[in-house]
Motif scaffolding. Sequence first.
Motif, PDB file in Angstrom:
ATOM      1  N   TRP A  93      31.692  35.268  72.396  1.00 59.86           N
ATOM      2  CA  TRP A  93      30.941  34.321  72.906  1.00 59.86           C
ATOM      3  C   TRP A  93      29.947  33.756  71.943  1.00 59.86           C
ATOM      4  CZ3 TRP A  93      28.847  30.090  75.069  1.00 59.86           C
ATOM      5  CH2 TRP A  93      29.031  30.008  76.323  1.00 59.86           C
ATOM      6  N   LEU A  94      29.247  34.715  71.229  1.00 64.28           N
ATOM      7  CA  LEU A  94      28.260  34.360  70.365  1.00 64.28           C
ATOM      8  C   LEU A  94      28.830  33.665  69.142  1.00 64.28           C
ATOM      9  CD1 LEU A  94      25.469  37.297  70.819  1.00 64.28           C
ATOM     10  CD2 LEU A  94      25.181  34.639  71.197  1.00 64.28           C
ATOM     11  N   VAL A  95      29.913  34.388  68.618  1.00 64.27           N
ATOM     12  CA  VAL A  95      30.613  33.957  67.474  1.00 64.27           C
ATOM     13  C   VAL A  95      30.897  32.548  67.775  1.00 64.27           C
ATOM     14  CG1 VAL A  95      32.692  34.316  66.124  1.00 64.27           C
ATOM     15  CG2 VAL A  95      31.333  36.296  66.639  1.00 64.27           C
ATOM     16  N   SER A  96      31.687  32.351  68.888  1.00 64.22           N
ATOM     17  CA  SER A  96      32.115  30.858  69.204  1.00 64.22           C
ATOM     18  C   SER A  96      31.035  30.098  69.030  1.00 64.22           C
ATOM     19  CB  SER A  96      32.926  30.847  70.398  1.00 64.22           C
ATOM     20  OG  SER A  96      33.339  29.673  70.933  1.00 64.22           O
ATOM     21  N   LEU A  97      29.854  30.324  69.698  1.00 65.50           N
ATOM     22  CA  LEU A  97      28.594  29.303  69.845  1.00 65.50           C
ATOM     23  C   LEU A  97      28.091  29.341  68.728  1.00 65.50           C
ATOM     24  CD1 LEU A  97      26.584  30.140  73.200  1.00 65.50           C
ATOM     25  CD2 LEU A  97      27.576  28.173  72.389  1.00 65.50           C
ATOM     26  N   LEU A 154      28.856  21.658  64.112  1.00 65.35           N
ATOM     27  CA  LEU A 154      28.258  20.237  64.367  1.00 65.35           C
ATOM     28  C   LEU A 154      27.044  20.089  63.618  1.00 65.35           C
ATOM     29  CD1 LEU A 154      28.015  20.845  68.429  1.00 65.35           C
ATOM     30  CD2 LEU A 154      28.883  19.127  67.168  1.00 65.35           C
ATOM     31  N   THR A 155      26.421  21.112  63.110  1.00 61.09           N
ATOM     32  CA  THR A 155      25.273  20.826  62.053  1.00 61.09           C
ATOM     33  C   THR A 155      25.782  20.292  60.817  1.00 61.09           C
ATOM     34  OG1 THR A 155      23.973  22.855  62.774  1.00 61.09           O
ATOM     35  CG2 THR A 155      23.336  21.821  60.975  1.00 61.09           C
ATOM     36  N   ALA A 156      27.016  20.678  60.230  1.00 58.12           N
ATOM     37  CA  ALA A 156      27.589  20.202  59.240  1.00 58.12           C
ATOM     38  C   ALA A 156      27.957  18.555  59.347  1.00 58.12           C
ATOM     39  CB  ALA A 156      28.837  21.091  58.778  1.00 58.12           C
ATOM     40  N   PHE A 157      28.597  18.624  60.544  1.00 60.77           N
ATOM     41  CA  PHE A 157      28.965  17.025  61.016  1.00 60.77           C
ATOM     42  C   PHE A 157      27.693  16.070  60.955  1.00 60.77           C
ATOM     43  CE2 PHE A 157      29.591  13.882  64.370  1.00 60.77           C
ATOM     44  CZ  PHE A 157      30.666  13.351  63.903  1.00 60.77           C
ATOM     45  N   PHE A 158      26.502  16.771  61.393  1.00 63.97           N
ATOM     46  CA  PHE A 158      25.430  15.740  61.533  1.00 63.97           C
ATOM     47  C   PHE A 158      25.033  15.375  60.272  1.00 63.97           C
ATOM     48  CE2 PHE A 158      25.191  17.058  66.133  1.00 63.97           C
ATOM     49  CZ  PHE A 158      25.356  15.796  66.827  1.00 63.97           C
ATOM     50  N   ALA A 163      34.732  28.642  81.942  1.00 64.55           N
ATOM     51  CA  ALA A 163      34.886  27.192  81.480  1.00 64.55           C
ATOM     52  C   ALA A 163      34.011  26.763  80.307  1.00 64.55           C
ATOM     53  CB  ALA A 163      34.407  26.298  82.723  1.00 64.55           C
ATOM     54  N   LEU A 164      32.792  27.676  80.025  1.00 60.95           N
ATOM     55  CA  LEU A 164      31.874  27.276  79.137  1.00 60.95           C
ATOM     56  C   LEU A 164      32.444  27.804  77.796  1.00 60.95           C
ATOM     57  CD1 LEU A 164      28.504  28.269  80.245  1.00 60.95           C
ATOM     58  CD2 LEU A 164      29.140  26.300  79.591  1.00 60.95           C
ATOM     59  N   TRP A 165      33.396  29.044  77.768  1.00 56.93           N
ATOM     60  CA  TRP A 165      34.137  29.861  76.871  1.00 56.93           C
ATOM     61  C   TRP A 165      35.166  28.562  76.318  1.00 56.93           C
ATOM     62  CZ3 TRP A 165      36.264  32.107  73.163  1.00 56.93           C
ATOM     63  CH2 TRP A 165      35.928  33.667  72.953  1.00 56.93           C
ATOM     64  N   LEU A 166      35.902  28.045  77.166  1.00 57.41           N
ATOM     65  CA  LEU A 166      36.984  26.939  76.726  1.00 57.41           C
ATOM     66  C   LEU A 166      36.360  25.915  76.088  1.00 57.41           C
ATOM     67  CD1 LEU A 166      39.483  27.251  79.774  1.00 57.41           C
ATOM     68  CD2 LEU A 166      39.884  27.791  77.518  1.00 57.41           C
ATOM     69  N   VAL A 167      35.204  25.358  76.407  1.00 61.35           N
ATOM     70  CA  VAL A 167      34.491  24.120  75.786  1.00 61.35           C
ATOM     71  C   VAL A 167      34.150  24.512  74.357  1.00 61.35           C
ATOM     72  CG1 VAL A 167      32.518  22.875  76.027  1.00 61.35           C
ATOM     73  CG2 VAL A 167      33.546  23.183  78.165  1.00 61.35           C
ATOM     74  N   SER A 168      33.706  25.821  74.457  1.00 63.56           N
ATOM     75  CA  SER A 168      33.146  26.330  73.215  1.00 63.56           C
ATOM     76  C   SER A 168      34.319  26.469  72.141  1.00 63.56           C
ATOM     77  CB  SER A 168      32.496  27.653  73.218  1.00 63.56           C
ATOM     78  OG  SER A 168      31.908  27.810  71.909  1.00 63.56           O
ATOM     79  N   LEU A 169      35.357  26.946  72.569  1.00 63.73           N
ATOM     80  CA  LEU A 169      36.304  27.058  71.821  1.00 63.73           C
ATOM     81  C   LEU A 169      37.184  25.850  71.250  1.00 63.73           C
ATOM     82  CD1 LEU A 169      38.813  30.249  72.951  1.00 63.73           C
ATOM     83  CD2 LEU A 169      37.511  29.568  70.640  1.00 63.73           C
ATOM     84  N   LEU A 170      37.277  25.006  72.376  1.00 62.09           N
ATOM     85  CA  LEU A 170      37.926  23.616  72.138  1.00 62.09           C
ATOM     86  C   LEU A 170      36.978  22.906  71.125  1.00 62.09           C
ATOM     87  CD1 LEU A 170      40.187  22.434  73.461  1.00 62.09           C
ATOM     88  CD2 LEU A 170      38.834  20.906  74.742  1.00 62.09           C
TER      89      LEU A 170
END
Lengths: 241, 241
Positions: A6-10, A17-21, B4-11
């Motif tokens: 979870w943490l890795v993904s986040l 997102l930071t790079a994109f911004f 669901a949150l997991w999936l959003v993050s991965l996507l």
Amino acid sequence: MQIALWLVSLLTNVLLLTAFFIFVAKRGGLAYLSKKLQQVSHPDPNEDFSHVPFYVHRLSQFELLAIKPSDIVLLGDSLTNEGEWAEFLSASVKNRAISGDTTAGLLQRLEPIVQAKPHKVFLMIGINDIIRGVRIEQIVQNYTTILTRFRTDSPSTRVYVQSLLPVGDRRYCQKMRSTILEVNQVLPTLAQQFDYQYIDLYPQFTNPQGGLDPQYSQDELHLNGKAYDRWRQLIQEFVVS
Amino acid sequence: MQIALWLVSLLTNVLLLTAFFIFVAKRGGLAYLSKKLQQVSHPDPNEDFSHVPFYVHRLSQFELLAIKPSDIVLLGDSLTNEGEWAEFLSASVKNRAISGDTTAGLLQRLEPIVQAKPHKVFLMIGINDIIRGVRIEQIVQNYTTILTRFRTDSPSTRVYVQSLLPVGDRRYCQKMRSTILEVNQVLPTLAQQFDYQYIDLYPQFTNPQGGLDPQYSQDELHLNGKAYDRWRQLIQEFVVS
């Protein structure tokens, strides 16, 4: 374990997102983004170039440099802009092309050139229209307006309508090539309607596959010295006559 | 909910990474990436420009355009390149600047210019070195080599060493400005060593805050017509004398 993933993904989300911004912010933020999105979805046939520094800078030079009635003026985009034409041809040749320009852009900056009533004008424009997805009908209409302006307000100016040049095989799709050829099919008739000379350069720059010959370009679009020398040979008779 | 949150993050990750890969792929893939990373970590003082189409194209034009012993040659980067100098000054002024060029790049293409033994040479180069992070010692060493080449192989050529110009207040940090000023402090002494004229343009283009005056630029680096006209005024006496 699940929480670690979870943490890795986040964290990856945050980093990307930071790079994109940062990327967007460096290019002008939301204004840049909305402009890019707009360009992709609806190419604006009347787009103005007032936010393109190179365009504005170059145009402001033109405002300070007079065109004499004996001058030969070259109008167009980067293909013309990047040539050292005064050296290839003669000092009376004035380069008034701007990299990135379109038929609509040229129309908006045409007035002072028409008013200067130059001896001759060489015209090559439209590849950026095609790259942006401007419709052929719009391109032809802009050409018609450009030629009408000269015919009406500077009838003694001899206008030479040059064909569009080919682009390479790889980067640009077959669709782009067919659009270039469609425009090139209309231009001779259009030039004839105004009693202007049409110069067909296209077949002089193609390889056997019909694309821009690699001997003339390193990026399948812009031209090297050899190409400018060939181009010079092909228009010289019209420049000096 | 957690899934669901997991999936959003991965996507989101997948989308952003895809965008990143498309962006890199369009610019030449891994080769582009490694070049960019290398540029940031180790600016190569001898970097060659053989993969920059604009540079190669322009250089190949120069190879076809002769310089006469009566000519005045302008050497530099985009600041010089983008000026229509033959019109601002005289037809004997030959623009041999290339946008993006560095002191090292100029050194590598200098030989034919020295061999042509032009009447005068106006030099302004170094801002791209500073942008790339090339050390001042290296810039000064390249300047020394450039001036030595003229002094040795074309002693009759009068070289005019122009100061670097200021950049804007916002985009470029204080560090860049101080580096420009450091280079400009060395150049007069260097020019004097070779008995060449130094032309200090810097203070003519600054605003009260010491940055490039916004009246001269739309992007805090490149120049508009008003700037070229000012520059022309400042060098004209040396061009005609």
